[in-house]
Design an enzyme around this catalytic site. Structure first.
Site, PDB file in Angstrom:
ATOM      1  N   LYS A  26       0.837  -1.199   0.000  1.00  0.00           N
ATOM      2  CA  LYS A  26       0.000   0.000   0.000  1.00  0.00           C
ATOM      3  C   LYS A  26       0.874   1.252   0.000  1.00  0.00           C
ATOM      4  CE  LYS A  26      -3.666  -1.975   2.961  1.00  0.00           C
ATOM      5  NZ  LYS A  26      -4.836  -1.920   2.082  1.00  0.00           N
TER       6      LYS A  26
ATOM      7  N   ARG B 234     -10.301 -11.463   1.811  1.00  0.00           N
ATOM      8  CA  ARG B 234     -11.211 -12.441   1.199  1.00  0.00           C
ATOM      9  C   ARG B 234     -10.605 -13.839   1.198  1.00  0.00           C
ATOM     10  NH1 ARG B 234     -11.457  -9.023  -4.207  1.00  0.00           N
ATOM     11  NH2 ARG B 234     -11.242  -7.445  -2.581  1.00  0.00           N
TER      12      ARG B 234
END
Length: 496
Positions: free
Chosen positions: A270, A344
């Site tokens: 990130k 996920r």
């Protein structure tokens, strides 16, 4: 925590250092409003707060005749009072909105008490100069501000006691979640998360099973394990399984939470600005822990399983990589094209574990996608799934609890975006659009056919952590999902 004391007396006769009077819908005509000339002089029009220092009355505006605005105004009033020198405050009983409903009085009392209690919360663990609030007690005079229809069946005192119990349990549960989410990553590791769950389990006499990486290997939870690879030697993963079993259970419910105790994005790193606040990526798992505390203390007639996948997502020589292909617990292969779509992966294996329990309902909570925040804003959670009745029930009961929620629809066109040429499914969409839904559709790949209509996915990425005060929420963590899911479970059991 603010102590609320119920007194069978009039508002005028109740004793406290300060009075709290709500101005509902700009109506100043009530007898509890004093010195109207002063309010006119300072042009106070019933919005925000105003302190009448001479009479020691804090006026708090409720813009509309709405129970949710009453809750918010009560919270704002306490935030104001805690900065002042009053040790106690008195307040009467107000009824806002839906006066014809049988439970109007109870819902108003719940809102009032919860707003009062949440107003004192502040995460100041690491502040060297803590400013402890002088305000310690709220005296609630059991006198109605105005008559409320259809309240004959339940006395004011009975409703007040029930509402106070709810507010105390909900405040405690929300504060557990907020403290955990706000905890910095140097402390809030997967092991720490398990320790918090163990404390909740001990206090509520719950079963708890805390599993390490060896268990994950045995269960072939390879997607979960992959996310932890870079952190394994320092902060190993934990699969936390809490169980509440009442004597009578009408339903078996599995609550699944994403517990990313820190997420730097892995090798798909990130940008620095996006890394800040990633301690909050454990918001879903934290909510599940808070929910087990709330549901157990409320004594709901359901067997509730709380399943949390706790891990970090970091960089390092052992980190999983874009181009890796993972074999999930469900047996499906996953092409990794972005290691920052890691939540996920953890949830896929945890949902598989949850289905092995054969529950009647499965609800997962996750700070899953920035796309959800872009689409719905930072105050609203998304609801996804196949069962329209179940989605509607969660939305309706959640909205009544005071949380903001909206349904997002699955569709066959978006499903094509997570197809892979070399595996069963890809962990990231081939398009930048519809990211919240494609993440939900990814999870759907790991839901067996017999559970499709029993599963809900709640993306709490927006409201789980907001860097400002809003509604009854302080700066930082909000405990998103706890009030909504508690209300959902209660409504679900009414239909059982």
């Amino acid at each position: 925590m603010l102590k609320i004391k119920l007194e069978k007396t009039t508002f005028e006769n109740a004793k406290a250092e300060c009075s709290l009077v709500f101005i509902i819908n700009k109506d100043f005509s009530h007898a509890w409003v004093k010195n109207k000339e002063l309010l006119e002089t300072f042009k106070y029009e019933g919005e925000g707060v105003f302190l009448d220092q001479e009479n020691k009355i804090l006026y708090a505006g409720v813009k509309e005749d709405d129970v949710h605005l009453l809750r918010e105004s009560a919270c704002l009033a306490v935030r104001t009072l805690k900065k002042l020198a009053f040790k106690s405050v008195k307040v009467g009983v107000y009824t806002c909105g839906a006066h014809s409903k049988d439970n109007a009085l109870l819902e108003n009392l719940k809102a009032l008490f919860l707003g009062l209690k949440l107003g004192l919360y502040e995460y100041d663990t690491f502040k060297s100069n803590k400013k402890e609030s002088v305000l310690k007690e709220a005296i609630v005079a059991l006198e109605l501000h105005k008559p409320c229809e259809k309240t004959c069946a339940n006395s004011l005192e009975k409703s007040a006691k029930e509402a106070l119990k709810y507010a105390e349990i909900m405040t405690e549960s929300l504060n557990i979640v907020k403290d955990l989410v706000n905890t910095p990553p140097m402390i809030g590791t997967p092991v720490y998360m398990a320790e918090v769950a163990q404390k909740v389990a001990k206090e509520n006499h719950l079963e708890i099973h805390v599993h390490d990486e060896k268990f994950l290997e045995e269960k072939k939870m390879n997607a979960f394990l992959a996310v932890n690879k870079a952190s394994l030697s320092v902060n190993p993963p934990r699969l936390i399984h809490l169980v509440y079993k009442p004597k009578k259970a009408k339903k078996k419910i599995a609550l699944v939470g994403k517990g990313l105790t820190y997420d730097c994005g892995g090798l798909s790193l990130k940008p620095a600005d996006y890394m800040v606040t990633m301690k909050a990526d454990k918001g879903g798992g934290s909510a599940v822990i808070g929910l087990l505390n709330a549901l157990a203390k409320l004594g709901v007639e359901a067997e509730v399983h709380g399943i949390i996948g706790a891990t970090e997502n970091m960089i390092g020589p052992a980190a999983y990589k874009p181009d890796d292909i993972l074999i999930s617990k469900e047996g499906k292969s996953i092409e990794v094209r972005n290691t920052d779509a890691e939540g996920r992966l953890v949830l896929a294996d945890c949902l598989s574990y949850a289905q092995d329990l054969n529950p009647d309902v499965i609800v997962d909570f996750a700070t899953l996608t920035g796309a959800c925040v872009v689409g719905l804003g930072e105050f609203t959670s998304a609801i996804m799934g196949h069962n329209e009745e179940l989605k509607n029930l969660f939305e309706t009961s959640g909205l009544e609890s005071g949380e903001l929620l909206a349904k997002l629809p699955f569709n066959r066109h978006l499903k094509k975006l997570i197809e892979s040429k070399i595996a069963d499914v890809c962990n990231i969409s081939s398009s930048r659009y519809g990211g919240a839904i494609t993440a939900g559709l990814f999870l759907n790949e790991f839901i067996r056919d017999e559970f499709k209509d029993k599963w809900l996915h709640i993306d709490i990425a927006g409201p789980a952590y907001v860097e400002k005060e809003w509604d009854v929420n302080s700066f930082g963590a909000s405990g998103a999902g706890v009030r909504a899911c508690t209300a959902f479970v209660e409504e679900l059991l009414k239909k059982a």
